[in-house]
Design a protein around this motif. Structure first.
Motif, PDB file in Angstrom:
ATOM      1  N   SER A  84       0.829  -1.205   0.000  1.00 36.46           N
ATOM      2  CA  SER A  84       0.000   0.000   0.000  1.00 36.46           C
ATOM      3  C   SER A  84       0.863   1.255   0.000  1.00 36.46           C
ATOM      4  CB  SER A  84      -0.922  -0.006   1.220  1.00 36.46           C
ATOM      5  OG  SER A  84      -1.596   1.226   1.360  1.00 36.46           O
ATOM      6  N   THR A  85       1.933   1.246   0.785  1.00 34.82           N
ATOM      7  CA  THR A  85       2.833   2.393   0.849  1.00 34.82           C
ATOM      8  C   THR A  85       3.515   2.621  -0.488  1.00 34.82           C
ATOM      9  OG1 THR A  85       3.232   1.954   3.205  1.00 34.82           O
ATOM     10  CG2 THR A  85       4.816   3.357   2.067  1.00 34.82           C
ATOM     11  N   PHE A  86       3.974   1.543  -1.100  1.00 37.42           N
ATOM     12  CA  PHE A  86       4.658   1.644  -2.395  1.00 37.42           C
ATOM     13  C   PHE A  86       3.704   2.167  -3.474  1.00 37.42           C
ATOM     14  CE2 PHE A  86       6.023  -0.320  -6.432  1.00 37.42           C
ATOM     15  CZ  PHE A  86       7.298   0.217  -6.529  1.00 37.42           C
ATOM     16  N   VAL A  87       2.508   1.598  -3.551  1.00 40.28           N
ATOM     17  CA  VAL A  87       1.546   2.004  -4.579  1.00 40.28           C
ATOM     18  C   VAL A  87       1.088   3.440  -4.345  1.00 40.28           C
ATOM     19  CG1 VAL A  87      -0.744   1.546  -5.542  1.00 40.28           C
ATOM     20  CG2 VAL A  87       0.783  -0.361  -5.004  1.00 40.28           C
ATOM     21  N   ALA A  92       0.812   8.960  -5.919  1.00 38.92           N
ATOM     22  CA  ALA A  92       0.729  10.321  -5.390  1.00 38.92           C
ATOM     23  C   ALA A  92       1.779  11.248  -5.993  1.00 38.92           C
ATOM     24  CB  ALA A  92       0.876  10.298  -3.870  1.00 38.92           C
ATOM     25  N   PHE A  93       2.960  10.703  -6.318  1.00 41.17           N
ATOM     26  CA  PHE A  93       4.053  11.591  -6.729  1.00 41.17           C
ATOM     27  C   PHE A  93       3.729  12.403  -7.986  1.00 41.17           C
ATOM     28  CE2 PHE A  93       8.088  12.700  -8.711  1.00 41.17           C
ATOM     29  CZ  PHE A  93       8.727  13.334  -7.657  1.00 41.17           C
ATOM     30  N   PRO A  94       3.213  11.797  -9.070  1.00 39.59           N
ATOM     31  CA  PRO A  94       2.874  12.633 -10.239  1.00 39.59           C
ATOM     32  C   PRO A  94       1.842  13.713  -9.921  1.00 39.59           C
ATOM     33  CG  PRO A  94       2.906  10.308 -10.833  1.00 39.59           C
ATOM     34  CD  PRO A  94       2.981  10.366  -9.344  1.00 39.59           C
ATOM     35  N   ALA A  95       0.838  13.349  -9.112  1.00 38.11           N
ATOM     36  CA  ALA A  95      -0.175  14.340  -8.746  1.00 38.11           C
ATOM     37  C   ALA A  95       0.444  15.456  -7.902  1.00 38.11           C
ATOM     38  CB  ALA A  95      -1.315  13.668  -7.983  1.00 38.11           C
ATOM     39  N   VAL A 173      -1.247  11.219   1.618  1.00 40.69           N
ATOM     40  CA  VAL A 173       0.083  11.124   1.004  1.00 40.69           C
ATOM     41  C   VAL A 173       0.265  12.230  -0.036  1.00 40.69           C
ATOM     42  CG1 VAL A 173       1.606   9.688  -0.399  1.00 40.69           C
ATOM     43  CG2 VAL A 173       0.277   8.649   1.436  1.00 40.69           C
ATOM     44  N   ILE A 174      -0.766  12.480  -0.841  1.00 39.83           N
ATOM     45  CA  ILE A 174      -0.669  13.544  -1.849  1.00 39.83           C
ATOM     46  C   ILE A 174      -0.469  14.903  -1.171  1.00 39.83           C
ATOM     47  CG2 ILE A 174      -1.922  14.779  -3.654  1.00 39.83           C
ATOM     48  CD1 ILE A 174      -3.283  12.167  -4.398  1.00 39.83           C
ATOM     49  N   ILE A 175      -1.211  15.152  -0.105  1.00 42.80           N
ATOM     50  CA  ILE A 175      -1.100  16.438   0.588  1.00 42.80           C
ATOM     51  C   ILE A 175       0.303  16.630   1.159  1.00 42.80           C
ATOM     52  CG2 ILE A 175      -1.902  17.742   2.598  1.00 42.80           C
ATOM     53  CD1 ILE A 175      -4.681  16.517   2.106  1.00 42.80           C
ATOM     54  N   LEU A 176       0.827  15.621   1.840  1.00 39.34           N
ATOM     55  CA  LEU A 176       2.154  15.736   2.454  1.00 39.34           C
ATOM     56  C   LEU A 176       3.242  15.866   1.395  1.00 39.34           C
ATOM     57  CD1 LEU A 176       1.849  13.093   5.332  1.00 39.34           C
ATOM     58  CD2 LEU A 176       1.756  15.583   5.515  1.00 39.34           C
ATOM     59  N   GLN A 177       3.132  15.105   0.317  1.00 39.62           N
ATOM     60  CA  GLN A 177       4.117  15.228  -0.751  1.00 39.62           C
ATOM     61  C   GLN A 177       4.050  16.608  -1.412  1.00 39.62           C
ATOM     62  OE1 GLN A 177       3.998  12.153  -3.684  1.00 39.62           O
ATOM     63  NE2 GLN A 177       4.613  10.530  -2.281  1.00 39.62           N
ATOM     64  N   THR A 178       2.847  17.122  -1.597  1.00 39.22           N
ATOM     65  CA  THR A 178       2.698  18.436  -2.226  1.00 39.22           C
ATOM     66  C   THR A 178       3.353  19.523  -1.391  1.00 39.22           C
ATOM     67  OG1 THR A 178       0.616  17.767  -3.278  1.00 39.22           O
ATOM     68  CG2 THR A 178       1.043  20.125  -3.077  1.00 39.22           C
ATOM     69  N   PHE A 179       3.127  19.499  -0.086  1.00 36.58           N
ATOM     70  CA  PHE A 179       3.751  20.502   0.791  1.00 36.58           C
ATOM     71  C   PHE A 179       5.274  20.407   0.720  1.00 36.58           C
ATOM     72  CE2 PHE A 179      -0.205  20.563   3.694  1.00 36.58           C
ATOM     73  CZ  PHE A 179      -0.763  21.563   2.913  1.00 36.58           C
ATOM     74  N   LYS A 212      13.201  14.723   0.175  1.00 40.26           N
ATOM     75  CA  LYS A 212      13.315  13.386   0.760  1.00 40.26           C
ATOM     76  C   LYS A 212      12.590  13.268   2.094  1.00 40.26           C
ATOM     77  CE  LYS A 212      16.955  12.272   3.008  1.00 40.26           C
ATOM     78  NZ  LYS A 212      18.327  11.913   3.450  1.00 40.26           N
ATOM     79  N   THR A 213      12.762  14.255   2.954  1.00 38.33           N
ATOM     80  CA  THR A 213      12.149  14.176   4.279  1.00 38.33           C
ATOM     81  C   THR A 213      10.633  14.082   4.186  1.00 38.33           C
ATOM     82  OG1 THR A 213      13.963  15.435   5.253  1.00 38.33           O
ATOM     83  CG2 THR A 213      11.906  15.323   6.499  1.00 38.33           C
ATOM     84  N   GLY A 214      10.027  14.957   3.390  1.00 32.81           N
ATOM     85  CA  GLY A 214       8.574  14.938   3.251  1.00 32.81           C
ATOM     86  C   GLY A 214       8.063  13.674   2.594  1.00 32.81           C
ATOM     87  N   LEU A 215       8.791  13.166   1.598  1.00 29.72           N
ATOM     88  CA  LEU A 215       8.372  11.942   0.916  1.00 29.72           C
ATOM     89  C   LEU A 215       8.406  10.743   1.859  1.00 29.72           C
ATOM     90  CD1 LEU A 215      10.210  12.375  -2.519  1.00 29.72           C
ATOM     91  CD2 LEU A 215       7.830  12.905  -1.961  1.00 29.72           C
ATOM     92  N   ILE A 216       9.444  10.660   2.668  1.00 25.65           N
ATOM     93  CA  ILE A 216       9.560   9.536   3.606  1.00 25.65           C
ATOM     94  C   ILE A 216       8.511   9.635   4.701  1.00 25.65           C
ATOM     95  CG2 ILE A 216      11.052   8.458   5.338  1.00 25.65           C
ATOM     96  CD1 ILE A 216      13.426   9.111   3.570  1.00 25.65           C
ATOM     97  N   VAL A 217       8.269  10.842   5.203  1.00 23.14           N
ATOM     98  CA  VAL A 217       7.240  11.021   6.241  1.00 23.14           C
ATOM     99  C   VAL A 217       5.865  10.657   5.693  1.00 23.14           C
ATOM    100  CG1 VAL A 217       6.056  12.740   7.662  1.00 23.14           C
ATOM    101  CG2 VAL A 217       8.553  12.720   7.555  1.00 23.14           C
ATOM    102  N   ALA A 218       5.574  11.039   4.458  1.00 25.06           N
ATOM    103  CA  ALA A 218       4.296  10.677   3.836  1.00 25.06           C
ATOM    104  C   ALA A 218       4.163   9.163   3.725  1.00 25.06           C
ATOM    105  CB  ALA A 218       4.180  11.325   2.463  1.00 25.06           C
TER     106      ALA A 218
END
Length: 290
Positions: A84-87, A92-95, A173-179, A212-218
């Motif tokens: 689930s985390t991987f998918v 989320a990353f492209p969005a 995940v999308i929200i955290l990655q976007t920030f 990196k930090t935000g992506l890993i936390v998400a």
């Protein structure tokens, strides 16, 4: 004089900071550390005549660790949460990239607001909505039937569980990655382009390391929520084989075995704490200077 007053000033500042930290410290002690310690203690209790008896014996731990169904549930839960985390991260990353770099601030605010709206609705209601969509006579199979495909069994499967996990975690995940991506200095990206980096290399060598930090936390939030979720594997996954949260319920129903259920819960907490510390260490690890 300044040297004499410095220790007192530092002590006063520390006391001031401690006072402001007390609410969160008290909250954590009352609602996390306290219940966790009680749960650990309860795992050593014994059940006699459907009543818990205080004891300090390893019978519950030996019993649970010696059962294949416990380890099957553990590996299933860990595997589904990892998947689930991987998918979710890949979707989320492209969005998030588009929201951070391709749209205006006003559009980004509206999209984030729309991503928050699902949290206004009960998660159970959203899962039951998927129950209707994924059924053999549901919307997806009805659409596939028009092109001669299906019906496919999507409920009571690992696929159904994964859909439920993504329903819970993907907006967050999308929200955290976007920030995280939106806070990257755009000048560094422009500099990479000026030096001849291709768009793919810019993402890989500049954007991802800076975010990196935000992506890993998400990803960490996604794993934690998926690992501890009960609703999706129960209603969309069929609960067979059970994940660890379902195993806790089944164990408590079997002869009121709360101590054995506490063993499962402690193992879950130990796993999540270990993953959290490892993820945070990786997130805040500084690059070694060459």
């Amino acid at each position: 004089m300044s040297d004499i007053n410095t220790p007192k000033k530092r002590k006063r500042i520390n006391l001031y900071a401690l006072v402001w930290r007390m609410p969160i410290i008290v909250w954590q002690l009352l609602f996390f550390v306290g219940p966790l310690l009680f749960m650990v203690a309860m795992s050593f209790f014994l059940v006699k005549n459907y009543h818990m008896v205080e004891a300090f014996e390893m019978k519950n731990w030996i019993k649970m660790f010696g059962k294949n169904y416990f380890w099957d549930s553990y590996y299933l839960t860990f595997g589904l949460a990892t998947l689930s985390t991987f998918v979710a991260t890949l979707i989320a990353f492209p969005a998030s990239f588009a929201l951070a770099f391709k749209v205006s601030d006003n559009v980004r605010r509206w999209v984030i607001f729309l991503l928050i709206i699902p949290f206004f609705t009960s998660y159970l209601v959203r899962v039951f909505a998927w129950y209707v969509i994924l059924a053999e006579s549901g919307v997806i199979n009805a659409m596939l039937s028009y092109i001669g495909l299906g019906p496919y069994t999507m409920l009571n499967t690992k696929f159904g569980t994964l859909i439920g996990y993504l329903t819970l975690t993907l907006p967050l995940v999308i929200i955290l990655q976007t920030f995280s991506l939106a806070n990257i200095d755009k000048n560094l990206i422009q500099a990479a382009k000026n030096l001849g980096c291709s768009p793919v290399r810019t993402i890989y060598s500049v954007i991802i390391p800076l975010a990196k930090t935000g992506l890993i936390v998400a990803a960490l939030f996604c794993f934690i929520l998926s690992f501890g979720d009960f609703v999706s594997p129960y209603y969309l996954g069929g609960s067979k084989p059970p994940t660890l949260p379902i195993l806790i319920i089944d164990t408590t129903k079997s002869g009121q075995q709360w101590p054995r259920a506490a063993v499962v819960a402690v193992v879950m907490m130990a796993t999540l704490i270990s993953i959290a510390f490892a993820a945070l260490a990786l997130a805040y690890k500084k690059r070694a200077s060459k």
